[in-house]
Design an enzyme around this catalytic site. Sequence first.
Site, PDB file in Angstrom:
ATOM      1  N   ASP A   8       0.891  -1.146   0.000  1.00 54.93           N
ATOM      2  CA  ASP A   8       0.000   0.000   0.000  1.00 54.93           C
ATOM      3  C   ASP A   8       0.943   1.213   0.000  1.00 54.93           C
ATOM      4  O   ASP A   8       2.111   1.097   0.355  1.00 54.93           O
ATOM      5  CB  ASP A   8      -0.865  -0.039   1.277  1.00 54.93           C
ATOM      6  N   LEU A   9       0.454   2.373  -0.396  1.00 55.16           N
ATOM      7  CA  LEU A   9       1.331   3.548  -0.491  1.00 55.16           C
ATOM      8  C   LEU A   9       1.184   4.464   0.724  1.00 55.16           C
ATOM      9  O   LEU A   9       2.107   4.616   1.530  1.00 55.16           O
ATOM     10  CB  LEU A   9       1.007   4.316  -1.787  1.00 55.16           C
ATOM     11  N   ASP A  10      -0.027   5.052   0.851  1.00 57.07           N
ATOM     12  CA  ASP A  10      -0.261   6.032   1.911  1.00 57.07           C
ATOM     13  C   ASP A  10      -0.216   5.363   3.280  1.00 57.07           C
ATOM     14  O   ASP A  10      -1.002   4.458   3.554  1.00 57.07           O
ATOM     15  CB  ASP A  10      -1.634   6.701   1.718  1.00 57.07           C
ATOM     16  N   THR A  16       1.045  10.533   3.671  1.00 56.57           N
ATOM     17  CA  THR A  16       0.265  11.551   2.951  1.00 56.57           C
ATOM     18  C   THR A  16      -0.982  11.955   3.740  1.00 56.57           C
ATOM     19  O   THR A  16      -1.663  12.901   3.348  1.00 56.57           O
ATOM     20  CB  THR A  16      -0.193  11.004   1.585  1.00 56.57           C
ATOM     21  N   LYS A  44      -8.460   6.917   6.473  1.00 54.43           N
ATOM     22  CA  LYS A  44      -7.283   6.176   6.003  1.00 54.43           C
ATOM     23  C   LYS A  44      -7.693   4.916   5.237  1.00 54.43           C
ATOM     24  O   LYS A  44      -8.482   4.124   5.736  1.00 54.43           O
ATOM     25  CB  LYS A  44      -6.359   5.830   7.176  1.00 54.43           C
ATOM     26  N   GLY A  45      -7.165   4.773   4.046  1.00 53.66           N
ATOM     27  CA  GLY A  45      -7.450   3.589   3.231  1.00 53.66           C
ATOM     28  C   GLY A  45      -8.791   3.644   2.529  1.00 53.66           C
ATOM     29  O   GLY A  45      -9.141   2.751   1.752  1.00 53.66           O
ATOM     30  N   ARG A  48     -11.742   8.303  -2.175  1.00 48.21           N
ATOM     31  CA  ARG A  48     -12.024   9.739  -2.122  1.00 48.21           C
ATOM     32  C   ARG A  48     -13.507  10.026  -1.901  1.00 48.21           C
ATOM     33  O   ARG A  48     -13.878  10.818  -1.025  1.00 48.21           O
ATOM     34  CB  ARG A  48     -11.560  10.398  -3.431  1.00 48.21           C
ATOM     35  N   SER A 113      -2.618   0.578  -4.349  1.00 50.80           N
ATOM     36  CA  SER A 113      -3.088   1.762  -3.620  1.00 50.80           C
ATOM     37  C   SER A 113      -4.462   2.206  -4.074  1.00 50.80           C
ATOM     38  O   SER A 113      -4.778   2.130  -5.255  1.00 50.80           O
ATOM     39  CB  SER A 113      -2.093   2.910  -3.842  1.00 50.80           C
ATOM     40  N   ALA A 114      -5.261   2.716  -3.120  1.00 51.33           N
ATOM     41  CA  ALA A 114      -6.589   3.242  -3.457  1.00 51.33           C
ATOM     42  C   ALA A 114      -6.493   4.621  -4.108  1.00 51.33           C
ATOM     43  O   ALA A 114      -7.467   5.124  -4.657  1.00 51.33           O
ATOM     44  CB  ALA A 114      -7.415   3.363  -2.174  1.00 51.33           C
ATOM     45  N   SER A 115      -5.304   5.220  -4.050  1.00 49.68           N
ATOM     46  CA  SER A 115      -5.180   6.615  -4.489  1.00 49.68           C
ATOM     47  C   SER A 115      -5.051   6.759  -6.003  1.00 49.68           C
ATOM     48  O   SER A 115      -4.256   6.074  -6.639  1.00 49.68           O
ATOM     49  CB  SER A 115      -3.961   7.250  -3.835  1.00 49.68           C
ATOM     50  N   ASN A 117      -3.841   9.347  -7.133  1.00 52.30           N
ATOM     51  CA  ASN A 117      -2.639  10.188  -7.240  1.00 52.30           C
ATOM     52  C   ASN A 117      -1.358   9.392  -7.009  1.00 52.30           C
ATOM     53  O   ASN A 117      -0.288   9.985  -6.854  1.00 52.30           O
ATOM     54  CB  ASN A 117      -2.713  11.327  -6.221  1.00 52.30           C
ATOM     55  N   LYS A 144     -11.008  -1.246  -1.229  1.00 55.62           N
ATOM     56  CA  LYS A 144     -10.671  -2.131  -0.122  1.00 55.62           C
ATOM     57  C   LYS A 144     -11.801  -2.003   0.903  1.00 55.62           C
ATOM     58  O   LYS A 144     -12.293  -0.895   1.091  1.00 55.62           O
ATOM     59  CB  LYS A 144      -9.341  -1.697   0.529  1.00 55.62           C
ATOM     60  N   GLU A 168       0.262  -3.262   4.681  1.00 51.11           N
ATOM     61  CA  GLU A 168      -0.908  -2.373   4.780  1.00 51.11           C
ATOM     62  C   GLU A 168      -1.005  -1.675   6.129  1.00 51.11           C
ATOM     63  O   GLU A 168      -0.738  -2.289   7.140  1.00 51.11           O
ATOM     64  CB  GLU A 168      -2.190  -3.210   4.625  1.00 51.11           C
ATOM     65  N   ASP A 169      -1.435  -0.409   6.108  1.00 53.38           N
ATOM     66  CA  ASP A 169      -1.613   0.311   7.384  1.00 53.38           C
ATOM     67  C   ASP A 169      -3.086   0.497   7.745  1.00 53.38           C
ATOM     68  O   ASP A 169      -3.381   0.957   8.843  1.00 53.38           O
ATOM     69  CB  ASP A 169      -0.953   1.695   7.330  1.00 53.38           C
TER      70      ASP A 169
HETATM   71  C1  BG6 Z   1      -5.724   6.036   0.209  1.00 55.08           C
HETATM   72  C2  BG6 Z   1      -5.694   6.952   1.425  1.00 55.08           C
HETATM   73  O1  BG6 Z   1      -4.461   5.518  -0.028  1.00 55.08           O
HETATM   74  O2  BG6 Z   1      -6.161   6.769  -0.941  1.00 55.08           O
HETATM   75  C3  BG6 Z   1      -7.063   7.586   1.610  1.00 55.08           C
HETATM   76  O3  BG6 Z   1      -5.351   6.207   2.571  1.00 55.08           O
HETATM   77  C4  BG6 Z   1      -7.481   8.308   0.333  1.00 55.08           C
HETATM   78  O4  BG6 Z   1      -7.025   8.484   2.702  1.00 55.08           O
HETATM   79  C5  BG6 Z   1      -7.450   7.339  -0.839  1.00 55.08           C
HETATM   80  O5  BG6 Z   1      -8.782   8.862   0.471  1.00 55.08           O
HETATM   81  C6  BG6 Z   1      -7.825   7.990  -2.167  1.00 55.08           C
HETATM   82  O6  BG6 Z   1      -6.838   8.934  -2.510  1.00 55.08           O
HETATM   83  P1  BG6 Z   1      -6.959   9.927  -3.733  1.00 55.08           P
HETATM   84  O7  BG6 Z   1      -5.538  10.445  -3.897  1.00 55.08           O
HETATM   85  O8  BG6 Z   1      -7.398   9.151  -4.927  1.00 55.08           O
HETATM   86  O9  BG6 Z   1      -7.927  10.988  -3.371  1.00 55.08           O
HETATM   87 MG    MG Z   2      -2.688   3.204   3.558  1.00 53.49          MG
END
Ligand code: BG6
Ligand code: MG
Length: 214
Positions: A8-10, A16, A44-45, A48, A113-115, A117, A144, A168-169
């Site tokens: 996982d990233l964040d 972040t 967290k996790g 968005r 990662s769920a992000s 970004n 997730k 994973e955190d």
């Molecule tokens: C996860 C974070 O990795 O990504 C969450 O832990 C965040 O807090 C999610 O909401 C989505 O991120 P993003 O960058 O797509 O808004």
């Molecule tokens: Mg995380």
Amino acid sequence: MIKGFLFDLDGVIVDTAKYHFLAWKRLADELSIPFSENDNERLKGVSRMRSLDIILELGSLNLSEPVKEELASKKNAWYVEYITNMTPDEILPGALEFIQQAKTKDIKIGLGSASKNAMTILERLKITNYFDAIISGNEVSKAKPDPEVFLKGAEALELAPEECLVFEDAKAGVEAAVNGRMKCVGIGSKDVLGAADAVVEGLAAISVTAALNV
Ligand code: BG6
Ligand code: MG
């Protein structure tokens, strides 16, 4: 036998959460919704849109989908402003060394990662090249604890789920690993991540050899 690591990233490679908090707090202030660092823990996790729903719930606000999309974009624009200035100094202690150590043992490295970004963050941290596969929020449709992100990661690494170990955190992330039939090292507290096969404070607290034996 474990042949690949899925990170996982964040919260695992980089913190972040503080930037997510700044951006969500700015939005919550505009909407006059009380939002604390403690509330931020719940995000967290979480994706968005789900994060926005949680904040709107805190303010008992019910908004239409188009308005929610607009608010989420606004928050993301602020968040992107913050992460644009990130530097490799922000890699969490031990994370880079752990990945480098894994590489010397020919372990494949993937990101789950769920992000949306994730790529920008990896670029800013100058670690993109360490990854053999990158699955971000742009490649998945189920958040997730659904295992989709890690199953896609395993597939991209050309490994069976059982051959992958997840780091994973977030509670939902540990559940995603378990749901994907993967072993998991939790990064954080045992109280929250009890479903993981092992829990450590951070990647500085575990060696690759120990991780392979969880
Ligand atoms: C996860 C974070 O990795 O990504 C969450 O832990 C965040 O807090 C999610 O909401 C989505 O991120 P993003 O960058 O797509 O808004
Ligand atoms: Mg995380």
